[in-house]
Design a protein around this motif. Structure first.
Motif, PDB file in Angstrom:
ATOM      1  N   ALA A   1       0.841  -1.204   0.000  1.00 42.64           N
ATOM      2  CA  ALA A   1       0.000   0.000   0.000  1.00 42.64           C
ATOM      3  C   ALA A   1       0.879   1.259   0.000  1.00 42.64           C
ATOM      4  O   ALA A   1       0.631   2.216  -0.736  1.00 42.64           O
ATOM      5  N   THR A   2       1.934   1.229   0.805  1.00 43.85           N
ATOM      6  CA  THR A   2       2.833   2.379   0.856  1.00 43.85           C
ATOM      7  C   THR A   2       3.521   2.587  -0.491  1.00 43.85           C
ATOM      8  O   THR A   2       3.610   3.712  -1.004  1.00 43.85           O
ATOM      9  N   GLY A   3       4.008   1.487  -1.057  1.00 37.65           N
ATOM     10  CA  GLY A   3       4.699   1.571  -2.346  1.00 37.65           C
ATOM     11  C   GLY A   3       3.803   2.157  -3.424  1.00 37.65           C
ATOM     12  O   GLY A   3       4.216   3.038  -4.185  1.00 37.65           O
ATOM     13  N   VAL A   4       2.568   1.689  -3.475  1.00 36.11           N
ATOM     14  CA  VAL A   4       1.627   2.204  -4.474  1.00 36.11           C
ATOM     15  C   VAL A   4       1.423   3.697  -4.273  1.00 36.11           C
ATOM     16  O   VAL A   4       1.449   4.479  -5.223  1.00 36.11           O
ATOM     17  N   SER A   5       1.268   4.114  -3.027  1.00 36.45           N
ATOM     18  CA  SER A   5       0.965   5.531  -2.815  1.00 36.45           C
ATOM     19  C   SER A   5       2.180   6.399  -3.144  1.00 36.45           C
ATOM     20  O   SER A   5       2.034   7.515  -3.627  1.00 36.45           O
ATOM     21  N   ILE A   6       3.377   5.886  -2.922  1.00 38.11           N
ATOM     22  CA  ILE A   6       4.584   6.649  -3.287  1.00 38.11           C
ATOM     23  C   ILE A   6       4.633   6.855  -4.807  1.00 38.11           C
ATOM     24  O   ILE A   6       4.883   7.957  -5.298  1.00 38.11           O
ATOM     25  N   LEU A   7       4.357   5.795  -5.544  1.00 40.97           N
ATOM     26  CA  LEU A   7       4.393   5.902  -7.011  1.00 40.97           C
ATOM     27  C   LEU A   7       3.267   6.807  -7.505  1.00 40.97           C
ATOM     28  O   LEU A   7       3.459   7.674  -8.349  1.00 40.97           O
ATOM     29  N   ASP A   8       2.094   6.603  -6.936  1.00 42.30           N
ATOM     30  CA  ASP A   8       0.930   7.388  -7.346  1.00 42.30           C
ATOM     31  C   ASP A   8       1.146   8.877  -7.063  1.00 42.30           C
ATOM     32  O   ASP A   8       0.751   9.730  -7.849  1.00 42.30           O
ATOM     33  N   SER A   9       1.826   9.165  -5.957  1.00 42.23           N
ATOM     34  CA  SER A   9       1.963  10.574  -5.560  1.00 42.23           C
ATOM     35  C   SER A   9       2.867  11.354  -6.511  1.00 42.23           C
ATOM     36  O   SER A   9       2.842  12.570  -6.523  1.00 42.23           O
ATOM     37  N   VAL A  10       3.693  10.678  -7.297  1.00 44.99           N
ATOM     38  CA  VAL A  10       4.481  11.432  -8.283  1.00 44.99           C
ATOM     39  C   VAL A  10       3.838  11.362  -9.663  1.00 44.99           C
ATOM     40  O   VAL A  10       4.456  11.701 -10.665  1.00 44.99           O
ATOM     41  N   GLY A  11       2.591  10.907  -9.690  1.00 47.45           N
ATOM     42  CA  GLY A  11       1.869  10.924 -10.953  1.00 47.45           C
ATOM     43  C   GLY A  11       2.135   9.726 -11.841  1.00 47.45           C
ATOM     44  O   GLY A  11       1.739   9.708 -13.000  1.00 47.45           O
ATOM     45  N   LEU A  12       2.801   8.713 -11.288  1.00 47.18           N
ATOM     46  CA  LEU A  12       3.033   7.500 -12.081  1.00 47.18           C
ATOM     47  C   LEU A  12       1.752   6.670 -12.149  1.00 47.18           C
ATOM     48  O   LEU A  12       1.032   6.541 -11.169  1.00 47.18           O
ATOM     49  N   ALA A  13       1.501   6.090 -13.315  1.00 49.95           N
ATOM     50  CA  ALA A  13       0.392   5.142 -13.427  1.00 49.95           C
ATOM     51  C   ALA A  13       0.848   3.822 -12.800  1.00 49.95           C
ATOM     52  O   ALA A  13       1.885   3.288 -13.164  1.00 49.95           O
ATOM     53  N   VAL A  14       0.102   3.351 -11.839  1.00 51.97           N
ATOM     54  CA  VAL A  14       0.482   2.147 -11.098  1.00 51.97           C
ATOM     55  C   VAL A  14      -0.628   1.119 -11.182  1.00 51.97           C
ATOM     56  O   VAL A  14      -1.805   1.477 -11.130  1.00 51.97           O
ATOM     57  N   SER A  15      -0.266  -0.147 -11.276  1.00 54.91           N
ATOM     58  CA  SER A  15      -1.254  -1.209 -11.154  1.00 54.91           C
ATOM     59  C   SER A  15      -0.706  -2.309 -10.266  1.00 54.91           C
ATOM     60  O   SER A  15       0.496  -2.523 -10.198  1.00 54.91           O
ATOM     61  N   VAL A  16      -1.630  -2.979  -9.599  1.00 58.49           N
ATOM     62  CA  VAL A  16      -1.283  -4.172  -8.839  1.00 58.49           C
ATOM     63  C   VAL A  16      -1.852  -5.361  -9.597  1.00 58.49           C
ATOM     64  O   VAL A  16      -3.056  -5.401  -9.873  1.00 58.49           O
ATOM     65  N   TYR A  17      -0.978  -6.281  -9.948  1.00 54.44           N
ATOM     66  CA  TYR A  17      -1.394  -7.442 -10.729  1.00 54.44           C
ATOM     67  C   TYR A  17      -1.370  -8.700  -9.867  1.00 54.44           C
ATOM     68  O   TYR A  17      -0.565  -8.827  -8.951  1.00 54.44           O
ATOM     69  N   ASN A  18      -2.209  -9.626 -10.242  1.00 54.67           N
ATOM     70  CA  ASN A  18      -2.130 -11.015  -9.764  1.00 54.67           C
ATOM     71  C   ASN A  18      -2.392 -11.197  -8.278  1.00 54.67           C
ATOM     72  O   ASN A  18      -2.035 -12.224  -7.735  1.00 54.67           O
ATOM     73  N   LEU A  19      -2.956 -10.217  -7.616  1.00 59.13           N
ATOM     74  CA  LEU A  19      -3.196 -10.390  -6.185  1.00 59.13           C
ATOM     75  C   LEU A  19      -4.681 -10.224  -5.882  1.00 59.13           C
ATOM     76  O   LEU A  19      -5.308  -9.281  -6.355  1.00 59.13           O
ATOM     77  N   PRO A  20      -5.226 -11.158  -5.090  1.00 64.20           N
ATOM     78  CA  PRO A  20      -6.649 -11.063  -4.757  1.00 64.20           C
ATOM     79  C   PRO A  20      -6.947  -9.860  -3.870  1.00 64.20           C
ATOM     80  O   PRO A  20      -6.108  -9.447  -3.070  1.00 64.20           O
ATOM     81  N   LEU A  21      -8.117  -9.331  -4.031  1.00 67.02           N
ATOM     82  CA  LEU A  21      -8.471  -8.109  -3.296  1.00 67.02           C
ATOM     83  C   LEU A  21      -8.400  -8.288  -1.789  1.00 67.02           C
ATOM     84  O   LEU A  21      -8.003  -7.376  -1.070  1.00 67.02           O
ATOM     85  N   CYS A  22      -8.785  -9.467  -1.299  1.00 66.73           N
ATOM     86  CA  CYS A  22      -8.826  -9.614   0.158  1.00 66.73           C
ATOM     87  C   CYS A  22      -7.433  -9.558   0.778  1.00 66.73           C
ATOM     88  O   CYS A  22      -7.305  -9.455   1.989  1.00 66.73           O
ATOM     89  N   LEU A  23      -6.394  -9.599  -0.050  1.00 66.22           N
ATOM     90  CA  LEU A  23      -5.038  -9.485   0.495  1.00 66.22           C
ATOM     91  C   LEU A  23      -4.469  -8.075   0.336  1.00 66.22           C
ATOM     92  O   LEU A  23      -3.324  -7.813   0.676  1.00 66.22           O
ATOM     93  N   LEU A  24      -5.290  -7.183  -0.207  1.00 61.82           N
ATOM     94  CA  LEU A  24      -4.817  -5.809  -0.433  1.00 61.82           C
ATOM     95  C   LEU A  24      -5.502  -4.836   0.518  1.00 61.82           C
ATOM     96  O   LEU A  24      -6.680  -4.974   0.831  1.00 61.82           O
TER      97      LEU A  24
END
Ligand code: SF4
Ligand code: SF4
Lengths: 401, 486
Positions: A317-340
């Motif tokens: 979650a932290t990693g995604v928000s760091i990337l997102d905060s600089v305007g990078l398009a980010v996706s999380v692949y291959n992981l079920p929602l209940c683990l995110l």
């Protein structure tokens, strides 16, 4: 949980052969009564009635799936496939070796996950490779793809090229991309490459000259620490060449995606890796943070690689928000929602190719199953202790790419 | 069975295999150091850790090695990618240099009906002929502005109170619009006014020509009126009514306000911020007093030092962060500027904080009498008799002769933070800037002795504060990152 079989053996091949010892065929349904039957087209028939009408509409060859009927009288040229290929439909493309009767399904028109394996050779030997490389002479695969390209439905939204390492034979591969641009100008083309070839200016120029508007290179980068990246891919100096390659590609305004596969070696460093990407490569076009497919080498190296995704939930979650905060398009692949973390649900994509995507019994009662990536049906699945059906749709937003 | 090679096979073999990349550090206290790479990515370290880095006594797996590699403090000797990245990032950060002189300030009159004790330009209340810019001078100013190489420039009207010479403002706008269109350039306009003389006619003109309004607002009524006396003591009412009118007629985003911190402001930062919030302004710029003009004559400057100002700033920033945490997006503009430098490599050529300095290269000031200055503060010094930043005269100079004047080149090259004592080894250098005017005004030297400089002390303080918030407070960090991304 079983993946869709994409390769196998025909039960019979009659009257089909050529000098190369391999052929590319497009199966067509008969009902349409079409007038556009080409030399590569083969009628998809279920029974003798189908066969008769196929003959009447001008087909020269037929493909019978899962039946015992004797086509020989109507179609001296025919193949018979076992019932596991019953999913084949109009416009799908297969590659066949008549003498060995081996076949591979190269393209399924109804799928959005069509990927062509370009070669099995690779200059990496990744600890978790799902497609373990083999040092064989498989140059014929490029010919096969070249034959298949003209048969692909030009309205196909996206196709992929993967390996092995496609850039090992970069001249031939770029020629294939050229053909793709001519034949499929509206299809987005995604190439999985380790990017080391792009450290050469010559390769990047050739790539850029293809000029396909939707051509993207998906390049793995596993850590900001070169030693660790090199260890994961089992190749010295890989990090250096890959990063230089990414820089050269962006210098020529080519689309680049960075792919980080998460396992016990990379996941604990994810925040560091994402921070580094955000600071040093904020100009790439997309970053994919990807759950591990537990197959191929990943099975052999389980002890070194397996980590329960629930254990890196917060870092992800932290990693995604760091990337997102600089305007990078980010996706999380291959992981079920209940683990995110729910905060990053909107970045989660149903990324697992349809032919190897599955869910568990627990998912039946889950409110977000229809937007959940689910699981790989390949390899040996390891269940996270965190799996849990979701009771509500709270803040669910569907994937971004 | 497949064979994989162990981690050690790919690991650096130690010091002989490593190189130290350019780094700078700042001591926080006895044990802790801030260590920055070439482009100012900062890492917190103990003294012992810093020692190990500089002597390359780190090995893969010890944690410090990984941190140092990730922050580009060290690299493998044979590696070029880390150097390429640093070079690329530095190039991106400095790319503002490609855009020479984006800002052109026209002092259309020196007259003002206010009499603020901290005013940085000497005011004159009457004598139109003497203190208004002539049309001829104005047109020559337009010539010079349009000769700047930039594709899009901004013209700012200052005073005195520019609305006292609004006829000339109109002429300049219309002329600049027509002539820029003919040569394919874009000009935007802003009027800096106390709003006391705002009329429907002014607003109508501003709407037609997309002119922005910038004004002064120092806080609640008693504070503002004390800072900004005028006959009638109603400056605050005029300013707030004016702001609302501009918002109503031109739109919320067409007006901004600047505040100045006087001694009386120091323990009232919350009220000041609240005033901005209640006026629906889109952020606040917490500004210290500058050592120019009347601020010196009336002994306003020097009433508080950098540490008192920093206390004020930190208290204000924390209060603003609280407001943001409650869901309202409301940046402190100076923090947001510095954060853009700290968290991104976007080229931020902010005219008052960059190196090479923004004097001349970032802005030119055309005074009412035709004299051209390298910055607004430079012309304030001239009003006090110090012509160190006077570059020439519109009557005889053109863009090239002003920009290439020996005076300007000398001042800019002398003050580069990249090589100035203290600055060149400062961890914050990539985010900071040269201020030759300030240091000339306070130390009679464009470089300045930085340990004696309040400018330096203020900036070190803010950088440190921002770093600590980013590292120590995830919730605040998320807000600050959003400001930086804006
Ligand atoms: S329980 Fe729901 S969220 Fe979890 S894997 Fe199944 S469908 Fe996805
Ligand atoms: S002025 Fe001070 S804070 Fe800024 S770079 Fe120089 S020494 Fe550092």
């Amino acid at each position: 949980m079983k993946p869709l079989p994409l390769s196998g053996q025909a039960t019979a091949v009659a009257g089909m052969s050529n000098q190369t010892g391999r052929m590319v065929l497009r199966v067509r349904t008969v009902a349409d009564g079409r007038g556009d039957i080409g030399t590569h087209d083969i009628a998809l028939v279920r029974n003798m009635d189908d066969a008769a009408s196929a003959r009447a509409s001008g087909f020269q060859a037929a493909c019978l799936v899962g039946g015992g009927a004797d086509l020989g009288n109507i179609f001296p040229q025919h193949i018979k496939l076992p019932g596991q290929f019953a999913y084949l439909g109009d416009g799908d493309i297969i590659g066949l070796q008549p003498h060995s009767r081996k076949l591979r399904v190269l393209y399924r028109r109804g799928s959005s996950h069509n990927a062509f394996l370009v070669t099995e050779r690779c200059n990496h030997y990744c600890l978790m490779c799902s497609q373990p490389p083999r040092d064989i002479d498989d140059g014929w695969i490029l010919d096969e793809i070249a034959d298949a390209l003209p048969l692909i439905d030009p309205t196909t939204r996206t196709i992929g090229f993967t390996g092995g390492e496609p850039l090992l034979e970069w001249r031939r591969f770029v020629a294939l991309l050229d053909a793709t641009r001519m034949l499929l100008p509206d299809t987005s083309v995604h190439v999985l490459t380790n990017g080391r070839g792009f450290a050469s200016a010559e390769v990047v120029s050739a790539w850029a000259a293809v000029g396909h508007p939707q051509l993207c290179a998906g390049i793995p980068l596993y850590s900001s620490v070169s030693d660790i990246h090199d260890y994961v891919v089992q190749a010295r100096d890989a990090f250096d060449e890959t990063v230089l390659g990414i820089l050269r590609m962006k210098d020529k305004a080519q689309r680049v995606e960075i792919r980080v596969v998460l396992h016990k070696i990379t996941a604990p460093r994810l925040v560091e890796t994402c921070t580094w990407i955000a600071r040093n490569l904020p100009f790439v076009d997309h970053v994919a943070l990807m759950g591990l497919e537990n197959t191929g080498f990943a099975l052999a190296n389980q002890d070194a690689l397996w980590i329960d995704p629930i254990d890196y939930k917060q870092d992800l979650a932290t990693g995604v928000s760091i990337l997102d905060s600089v305007g990078l398009a980010v996706s999380v692949y291959n992981l079920p929602l209940c683990l995110l973390d729910r905060e990053i649900w909107r970045f989660a994509v149903q990324s697992i190719s349809d032919w190897k995507n599955a869910y568990l019994p627990i998912c039946d009662g889950c409110a977000v199953r229809s937007s959940c990536a689910g699981f790989f049906s390949t390899g040996r699945m390891r269940e996270s202790v965190g799996l849990q059906a979701v009771a509500d749709h709270y803040s669910m937003v569907s994937g971004s790419t | 069975m497949v064979r994989f090679l162990p981690e050690a096979h790919f690991a650096s073999s130690g010091a002989g295999d490593l190189q130290l990349l350019p780094l700078r550090f700042e001591r926080l206290d006895d044990h802790r150091y801030l260590v920055a790479n070439l482009v100012g990515d900062i890492l917190l370290m103990s003294a012992a850790e810093l020692d190990r880095i500089t002597s390359l006594a780190v090995v893969p797996g010890d944690g410090l090695y990984e941190r140092a590699v990730s922050k580009q403090l060290i690299a493998r000797k044979n590696q070029t990618s880390q150097l390429q990245l640093l070079g690329l990032r530095l190039r991106s950060r400095m790319a503002f240099l490609r855009n020479a002189t984006p800002l052109h300030i026209f002092v259309v009159t020196l007259r003002c009906e206010h009499s603020c004790p901290y005013c940085q330009v000497s005011r004159r209340s009457t004598d139109r002929d003497r203190y208004d810019m002539s049309e001829e001078t104005a047109m020559r100013g337009v010539d010079v502005a349009l000769a700047a190489p930039m594709q899009s420039i901004k013209i700012e009207f200052q005073g005195g109170e520019p609305l006292l010479n609004f006829e000339l403002v109109k002429k300049i706008v219309v002329e600049a619009e027509q002539r820029s269109a003919a040569i394919g350039k874009v000009v935007s306009f802003v009027i800096t006014t106390n709003l006391a003389l705002l009329t429907d006619g002014v607003l109508e003109f501003c709407r037609e020509h997309a002119v922005l309004i910038s004004t002064s607002l120092d806080g609640p009524a008693d504070l503002h009126n004390k800072n900004r006396p005028r006959p009638g003591g109603n400056s605050h009412t005029l300013a707030t009514t004016g702001i609302r009118r501009v918002q109503e007629i031109l739109g919320d985003d067409r007006v901004g306000a600047l505040m100045t911190t006087t001694e009386a402001s120091l323990d009232r930062v919350e009220e000041i911020v609240d005033e901005y919030i209640s006026l629906n302004l889109d952020g606040i710029f917490l500004r210290p007093l500058s050592p120019y003009g009347f601020a010196i004559k009336t002994k306003q400057f020097g009433k508080y030092d950098a540490s008192r100002w920093l206390t004020f700033y930190e208290r204000g920033l924390r209060y603003i962060l609280d407001i943001n945490r409650q869901g309202r997006y409301f940046p402190e503009f100076y923090a947001s500027l510095l954060l853009k430098r700290m968290l991104t490599d976007r080229p931020i050529g902010y005219v008052d904080l960059r190196s090479p300095a923004g004097i001349g290269l970032g802005a030119l000031v055309y005074n009412y009498d035709g004299k051209v200055f390298a910055s607004d503060e430079g012309r304030m010094l001239a009003e006090m008799g110090d012509r160190a930043f006077e570059l020439g005269d519109l009557a005889s100079d053109d863009y090239r002769s002003l920009i290439l004047s020996e005076k300007l080149v000398g001042l800019v090259s002398a003050s580069l933070t990249q090589c100035a004592p203290q600055c060149s080894s400062c961890a914050y250098e990539p985010h900071c800037g040269a201020d030759p005017v300030y240091h000339h005004a306070t130390q009679l030297d464009p470089v300045g002795i930085k340990p004696l400089s309040e400018f330096c002390a203020r900036h070190k303080g803010i950088f440190r504060l921002l770093f600590e918030l980013l590292e120590g407070s995830p919730e605040d960090a998320a807000i600050l990152r959003r400001w930086a991304a804006a």
